[in-house]
Structure formats: C-alpha cells, structure tokens
Design a protein around this motif. Structure first.
Motif, PDB file in Angstrom:
ATOM      1  N   ARG A 215       1.119  -1.060   0.087  1.00 34.11           N
ATOM      2  CA  ARG A 215       0.255  -0.568  -0.441  1.00 34.11           C
ATOM      3  C   ARG A 215       1.112   0.879  -0.135  1.00 34.11           C
ATOM      4  NH1 ARG A 215      -1.476   3.544   3.482  1.00 34.11           N
ATOM      5  NH2 ARG A 215      -1.040   2.778   4.680  1.00 34.11           N
ATOM      6  N   ARG A 216       1.775   0.933   0.436  1.00 37.56           N
ATOM      7  CA  ARG A 216       2.616   2.914   1.225  1.00 37.56           C
ATOM      8  C   ARG A 216       3.809   2.435   0.850  1.00 37.56           C
ATOM      9  NH1 ARG A 216       4.229   2.799   7.829  1.00 37.56           N
ATOM     10  NH2 ARG A 216       5.776   0.854   7.485  1.00 37.56           N
ATOM     11  N   GLY A 217       4.219   1.261  -0.618  1.00 36.63           N
ATOM     12  CA  GLY A 217       5.495   1.091  -1.244  1.00 36.63           C
ATOM     13  C   GLY A 217       6.842   1.223  -0.615  1.00 36.63           C
ATOM     14  N   TYR A 218       6.623   0.896   0.974  1.00 34.57           N
ATOM     15  CA  TYR A 218       8.020   0.560   1.938  1.00 34.57           C
ATOM     16  C   TYR A 218       7.851  -0.511   2.647  1.00 34.57           C
ATOM     17  CZ  TYR A 218       6.968   4.592   4.635  1.00 34.57           C
ATOM     18  OH  TYR A 218       5.860   5.440   5.744  1.00 34.57           O
ATOM     19  N   ALA A 219       9.109  -0.813   4.291  1.00 33.33           N
ATOM     20  CA  ALA A 219       8.627  -1.476   5.039  1.00 33.33           C
ATOM     21  C   ALA A 219       9.612  -0.585   6.091  1.00 33.33           C
ATOM     22  CB  ALA A 219       8.738  -2.924   4.751  1.00 33.33           C
ATOM     23  N   VAL A 220       9.179  -1.162   7.366  1.00 33.00           N
ATOM     24  CA  VAL A 220       9.830  -0.260   7.818  1.00 33.00           C
ATOM     25  C   VAL A 220       9.823  -1.583   9.301  1.00 33.00           C
ATOM     26  CG1 VAL A 220      10.697   0.770   9.806  1.00 33.00           C
ATOM     27  CG2 VAL A 220       9.980   1.936   7.805  1.00 33.00           C
ATOM     28  N   ASP A 221      11.255  -1.751  10.010  1.00 30.13           N
ATOM     29  CA  ASP A 221      11.567  -2.987  10.393  1.00 30.13           C
ATOM     30  C   ASP A 221      13.060  -1.528  11.959  1.00 30.13           C
ATOM     31  OD1 ASP A 221      13.473  -4.060  12.648  1.00 30.13           O
ATOM     32  OD2 ASP A 221      14.564  -4.876  10.812  1.00 30.13           O
ATOM     33  N   VAL A 222      12.077  -2.191  13.114  1.00 33.33           N
ATOM     34  CA  VAL A 222      12.796  -1.681  14.354  1.00 33.33           C
ATOM     35  C   VAL A 222      12.742  -2.851  15.038  1.00 33.33           C
ATOM     36  CG1 VAL A 222      12.525  -0.255  16.368  1.00 33.33           C
ATOM     37  CG2 VAL A 222      11.939   0.796  13.471  1.00 33.33           C
ATOM     38  N   ASP A 223      13.367  -3.663  15.749  1.00 33.73           N
ATOM     39  CA  ASP A 223      14.346  -4.197  16.696  1.00 33.73           C
ATOM     40  C   ASP A 223      13.625  -5.699  15.999  1.00 33.73           C
ATOM     41  OD1 ASP A 223      15.223  -2.820  17.914  1.00 33.73           O
ATOM     42  OD2 ASP A 223      13.636  -1.992  19.144  1.00 33.73           O
TER      43      ASP A 223
END
Length: 287
Positions: A215-223
């Motif tokens: 949907r938003r075009g990117y992924a995030v990873d924290v920890d």
C-alpha cells in the motif's frame, strides 16, 4: 543472533546441519546427494558449506559435521586446498575458506544484473545520508545480501554480502514477499522464529505487514531481528513489474531516528529503488 558451532551434534550420518554466524541465520547444509549427482563432488560442496559461519575448522570437526570418515575428509580437504578453495594454517592445522572463493564470489556478484544496477547508486546514497545501504534478493527462503555500503553513522568492520537473514524479521524480507503469492508464504517460511519481542511470528500478521508494504511502497523494521537496529526498505521491480530484489537504508536505531525521519528515509528508499529498477527496465510509475 543465535550462536552455535557446526558439528556440535554427534551423529553417524547426518542428513543436514545448520551453520550459524556471519550468515545472519542458520544455513542448512544438505549432506545427501540427489540421484544423478557425483557423490564426491557433493561431499566436497557440503564441506565448503560447513565454513559458512566464518570459523576455522579442524579435520576431525569437519569429518564429524559431514558424517564421513576422517581419512575421507582429509583427502577432500587436501583437494580443496590444492584448488585454492580452502587454506590451511600449518601451525594450528586449521582450515578456512581460501582466496579462490573470493575470485569466484566476486565474479558471481559482477554477473548479477541487480548488483551491477545498484552498486554505485547505493554507494552514493550511503555517502549522502551517512547511513548503511544494502541490496538483497530472495534465495532459498531467505534474504540474501548482494552488497552493502556504510556511512559514518552506521560503520561495520566486515562485509555482509552473502549473508542470509530471515524474511519475516527484516524490512527487505517483507518487500521480497510481495513477489510470493500469499497462499505460498506459509509453506515457504515454515515456523516464524522469534528473535526479539518485536519479531512477527504469526503468518496472518506477516501477511498484513506485507499488504501494508504494497500500500505505501516501503517497509520498516525496528528491533525485529536485532535489538537497537532499524531499517527502511523498498522493493525493486524488474522490466515485467515483478520483484527483482529490495534495497534498504539501515543502521543503529539512534542514527536513523525514525520517530523524526521515517517519511524522509522512506522517500529516499522508494526513489532509490525506482532508480535501480529503471536500470533493469522497470518503467511503471508509482501512484
């Protein structure tokens, strides 16, 4: 990251083993040769894979890990050493991977179109942001790094090219899953191992996370895979619009400061992924 040593389990004829170390996650080493293959070559390849954790090995440990006799192991090791695929320390009599593999690995990277398309772009981005940049592909159910570059805020003293990380616990992995039909993901991934409290271990939640990436075009990873680490990734598409790989901006969470910079870094990731994709023939614009 879990620790372990190849060959710590004593079995007479193991069918596989798990190498753990700089590969980022357990690396399966298949000791069984399928029909139509040459057994001695298969054993030699299996011996090379024992070194995937980056640690030197003794002949006795290699023989035990490979489930072969010590005399057979010695002959295979001597052959691999003569070919430059292994090096032996004459003092400690320990074997380690040899320089010929650097030549072959470099050739393998240089012939990969995604590596060639992304290398300079990612190097420039790392210098501009001062953070780490990486590119990876999906390989045997894992995230396989092709290249990484470091900025001053995300230094490393080793390369992670060739490392394998878990798909479900990384931002690039979630981008790569866009190329895997939802109904096939559970079978490919198996049990989702927990690395930290933030790791997604439920396939339904993982599918929701992948849908959010789409949907938003990117992924995030924290920890999710390692405490104190963060990243923002975007999928790279090929000339047919398929998922060719993924790139990421990564580093210590304190350097990325996602609470303030997530939108900025996401824009960099999306733009960079599109630039790399255009080199592969991808022309569709994002909506």
């Amino acid at each position: 990251m879990r620790s372990g040593r190849a060959g710590s389990r004593r079995t007479s004829q193991p069918s596989c083993m798990m190498c753990i170390g700089e590969v980022g996650m357990p690396y399966s080493v298949n000791m069984q040769n399928p029909p139509g293959t040459i057994q001695s070559v298969g054993k030699a390849v299996s011996i090379l894979r024992i070194f995937a954790d980056g640690q030197p090995q003794r002949v006795s440990d290699i023989a035990r890990s490979a489930g072969i006799g010590q005399s057979t192991a010695s002959r295979l090791l001597s052959t691999l050493e003569n070919a430059g695929l292994l090096d032996r320390d004459p003092v400690g009599n320990l074997y380690r991977l040899g320089p010929e593999l650097i030549t072959l690995g470099g050739a393998a990277l240089n012939q990969h179109p995604l590596f060639r398309a992304s290398r300079q772009i990612l190097q420039n981005l790392a210098g501009h942001l001062g953070l780490g940049t990486n590119v990876a592909i999906l390989s045997d159910g894992a995230v396989l790094y092709l290249a990484n570059f470091e900025g001053p805020e995300a230094p490393r003293n080793h390369t992670i090219a060739g490392r394998r990380d878990p798909i479900h616990a990384t931002s690039m992995g979630k981008c790569l899953l866009l190329g895997v039909p939802e109904e096939q993901r559970a079978a490919m991934l198996g049990d989702l191992e927990r690395y930290t409290e933030a790791t997604i271990t439920n396939i339904a939640q993982l599918n929701l996370a992948v849908s959010e990436v789409e949907r938003r075009g990117y992924a995030v990873d924290v920890d999710e895979f390692a405490l104190g680490r963060a990243s923002v990734a975007a999928p790279i598409r090929d000339s047919q619009g398929g998922i060719a790989g993924a790139m990421t901006i990564s580093g210590p969470a304190t350097a990325l400061r996602l609470e303030r910079r997530q939108d900025e870094l996401a824009a960099h990731a999306i733009e960079t992924a599109d630039r790399i994709g255009s080199s592969l023939g991808f022309t569709a614009s994002r909506s």
